[in-house]
Motif scaffolding. Structure first.
Motif, PDB file in Angstrom:
ATOM      1  N   SER A 113       0.748  -1.127  -0.167  1.00  0.00           N
ATOM      2  CA  SER A 113       0.044   0.067  -0.053  1.00  0.00           C
ATOM      3  C   SER A 113       0.840   1.390  -0.168  1.00  0.00           C
ATOM      4  O   SER A 113       0.336   2.387  -0.151  1.00  0.00           O
ATOM      5  N   PHE A 114       2.041   1.148  -0.012  1.00  0.00           N
ATOM      6  CA  PHE A 114       3.138   2.489   0.053  1.00  0.00           C
ATOM      7  C   PHE A 114       3.063   2.943  -1.432  1.00  0.00           C
ATOM      8  O   PHE A 114       3.057   2.341  -2.294  1.00  0.00           O
ATOM      9  N   PRO A 115       3.142   4.223  -1.335  1.00  0.00           N
ATOM     10  CA  PRO A 115       3.423   5.303  -0.316  1.00  0.00           C
ATOM     11  C   PRO A 115       2.305   5.759   0.146  1.00  0.00           C
ATOM     12  O   PRO A 115       2.292   6.477   1.153  1.00  0.00           O
ATOM     13  N   GLY A 116       1.004   5.218  -0.403  1.00  0.00           N
ATOM     14  CA  GLY A 116      -0.120   5.565   0.600  1.00  0.00           C
ATOM     15  C   GLY A 116      -0.732   6.890   0.162  1.00  0.00           C
ATOM     16  O   GLY A 116      -0.213   7.593  -0.614  1.00  0.00           O
ATOM     17  N   SER A 117      -1.808   7.007   0.963  1.00  0.00           N
ATOM     18  CA  SER A 117      -2.585   8.286   0.521  1.00  0.00           C
ATOM     19  C   SER A 117      -3.364   8.692   1.950  1.00  0.00           C
ATOM     20  O   SER A 117      -3.786   8.060   2.518  1.00  0.00           O
ATOM     21  N   ALA A 118      -3.243  10.022   2.049  1.00  0.00           N
ATOM     22  CA  ALA A 118      -4.016  10.778   3.234  1.00  0.00           C
ATOM     23  C   ALA A 118      -5.277  10.690   3.230  1.00  0.00           C
ATOM     24  O   ALA A 118      -5.966  11.060   4.107  1.00  0.00           O
ATOM     25  N   LYS A 119      -5.860  10.594   1.967  1.00  0.00           N
ATOM     26  CA  LYS A 119      -7.377  10.384   1.922  1.00  0.00           C
ATOM     27  C   LYS A 119      -7.730   8.926   1.468  1.00  0.00           C
ATOM     28  O   LYS A 119      -9.263   8.689   1.172  1.00  0.00           O
ATOM     29  N   GLY A 120      -6.925   7.912   1.504  1.00  0.00           N
ATOM     30  CA  GLY A 120      -7.446   6.744   1.237  1.00  0.00           C
ATOM     31  C   GLY A 120      -8.228   5.784   2.323  1.00  0.00           C
ATOM     32  O   GLY A 120      -8.685   6.327   3.085  1.00  0.00           O
ATOM     33  N   SER A 121      -7.831   4.383   2.193  1.00  0.00           N
ATOM     34  CA  SER A 121      -8.489   3.572   3.073  1.00  0.00           C
ATOM     35  C   SER A 121      -7.639   3.714   4.402  1.00  0.00           C
ATOM     36  O   SER A 121      -6.423   4.138   4.542  1.00  0.00           O
ATOM     37  N   GLN A 122      -7.829   2.850   5.532  1.00  0.00           N
ATOM     38  CA  GLN A 122      -7.170   2.901   6.654  1.00  0.00           C
ATOM     39  C   GLN A 122      -5.750   2.421   6.648  1.00  0.00           C
ATOM     40  O   GLN A 122      -4.830   3.029   7.062  1.00  0.00           O
ATOM     41  N   THR A 123      -5.457   1.431   5.674  1.00  0.00           N
ATOM     42  CA  THR A 123      -4.345   1.124   5.441  1.00  0.00           C
ATOM     43  C   THR A 123      -3.550   1.949   4.550  1.00  0.00           C
ATOM     44  O   THR A 123      -2.156   2.146   4.804  1.00  0.00           O
TER      45      THR A 123
END
Length: 374
Positions: A113-123
């Motif tokens: 799930s990296f680098p991820g998202s500040a507005k995405g899913s919990q993970t």
């Protein structure tokens, strides 16, 4: 990344000055009840400027061998940091860790799930938090993993060796086995490398365990890296041999049955050599599974039984020098870490010579009869 342009001195309201070690708890989310959810981190700063390295474990919440290694680092008084900075994170995926689970509560894999998202899913949000708070402060990273559930791994480093920094770091780490692999999309190491923070992983041991020899191998390697970068004093400990593995193969069973292994993690194998025998519950030999390649045993199943198509053994292919490495291992004393790892990691299953288990192994896989019970 240039460590002179990054700081590790401020973590929320906590200031860490040169020469100090401080424990911080950094909020990454909140629970259903509105309570803060925190990741515990130890920050160590040397007196002199130098590189910043993050050491993480339990990105998969059930892979806690690395947690044991980081805790050993934290409690070792011999590690006196002269220069640079360490960001020590014993458990990244605290929500999975609390549930003894690989995944977060939303059933997603943090290490995809990296680098991820500040507005995405919990993970995805947690991945973004780790990236912003830990990776972005660091020049290098080392991420500690184990095999997945119901498997064990002989210690091996995995890194993208097209990166010269990772060639140097993995060589310094001193693990005998290095797999040249950039890592899957969304993994912490691949995303960190893409962001300019060269990162590699160590794969060693099983889930839900802190194995003493794995801890020893991990801490030895980490200290080797610190020494090579001038962060601490000491002499680098050199492994008995080194080899780079470019490709691997899984060996799968063609029959169902109970497993009797003839090799252990870290053993060398040749094409056609017996790896495991399958037999019925009543002891009838079904199949002697042979190695499909020359190489070394990277990983094995820890389940005592198998079904057709299931993986039983993971082989790292060695292009050259295998006979020389075998001779080196044969001459090691019994107390050598290499041999202790082999013995410790094979405690989840029985290992015997094939001749001790079956006198006349079948040439072909037998077809089960209708009334055969497995």
């Amino acid at each position: 990344m240039n460590h002179e342009k990054l700081t590790v001195d401020r973590w929320g309201d906590v200031i860490v000055s040169p020469g100090e070690t401080k424990d911080v708890e950094v909020r990454f989310s909140e629970s259903y009840s509105g309570m803060n959810l925190n990741i515990p981190i130890q920050i160590r700063r040397g007196i002199e400027p130098g590189p910043t390295i993050f050491i993480t474990a339990a990105v998969h919440g059930d892979e806690i061998n690395g947690t044991g290694a980081i805790r050993r680092l934290i409690t070792e008084e011999s590690i006196q940091l002269k220069k640079g900075n360490l960001i020590l994170v014993p458990v990244v995926n605290v929500l999975g860790f609390e549930r003894h689970s690989r995944y977060l509560p939303d059933r997603r894999d943090l290490n995809r799930s990296f680098p991820g998202s500040a507005k995405g899913s919990q993970t995805s949000r947690m991945a973004r938090f780790v990236f912003e708070q830990i990776v972005s402060r660091s020049d290098f990273g080392i991420d500690l993993h184990t095999a997945s559930v119901r498997k064990t791994n002989f210690p091996n480093v995995r890194a993208d060796l097209s990166n010269p920094d990772l060639v140097k770091l993995t060589h310094a780490f001193g693990c005998p086995l290095t797999i040249n692999d950039a890592g899957p999309e969304g993994s912490l190491r691949r995303s960190a490398c893409d962001a300019g923070c060269p990162t590699f992983i160590l794969e060693a041991g099983e889930v839900w365990k802190v194995e003493s020899s794995v801890t020893e191998q991990s801490v030895r390697g980490l200290k080797n890296v610190f020494i090579s970068l001038g962060m601490i004093d000491g002499e680098v400990e050199v492994p008995p041999y080194r080899t780079i593995i470019e490709s691997t193969r899984w060996v799968r069973s063609d029959t169902a049955g109970f497993l009797q292994f003839h090799v252990a993690p870290g053993d060398f194998v040749s094409t056609g050599s017996p790896i495991v025998t399958t037999s019925s519950l009543l002891g009838q030999v079904r199949q002697v599974i042979e190695s499909t390649e020359d190489g070394i045993i990277l990983g094995m199943t820890t389940l005592p039984m198998t079904a057709p198509g299931e993986p039983v053994c993971h082989i790292g292919l060695i292009n050259k020098g295998q006979s020389r490495m075998e001779k080196v291992v044969d001459q090691l004393p019994n107390e050598a870490l290499q041999l202790r790892l082999r013995n410790d990691l094979s405690t989840s299953f029985n290992v015997t010579e094939v001749a001790d288990f079956v006198e006349d192994p079948p040439d072909d896989v037998p077809e089960p009869s209708e009334d055969e019970i497995l």
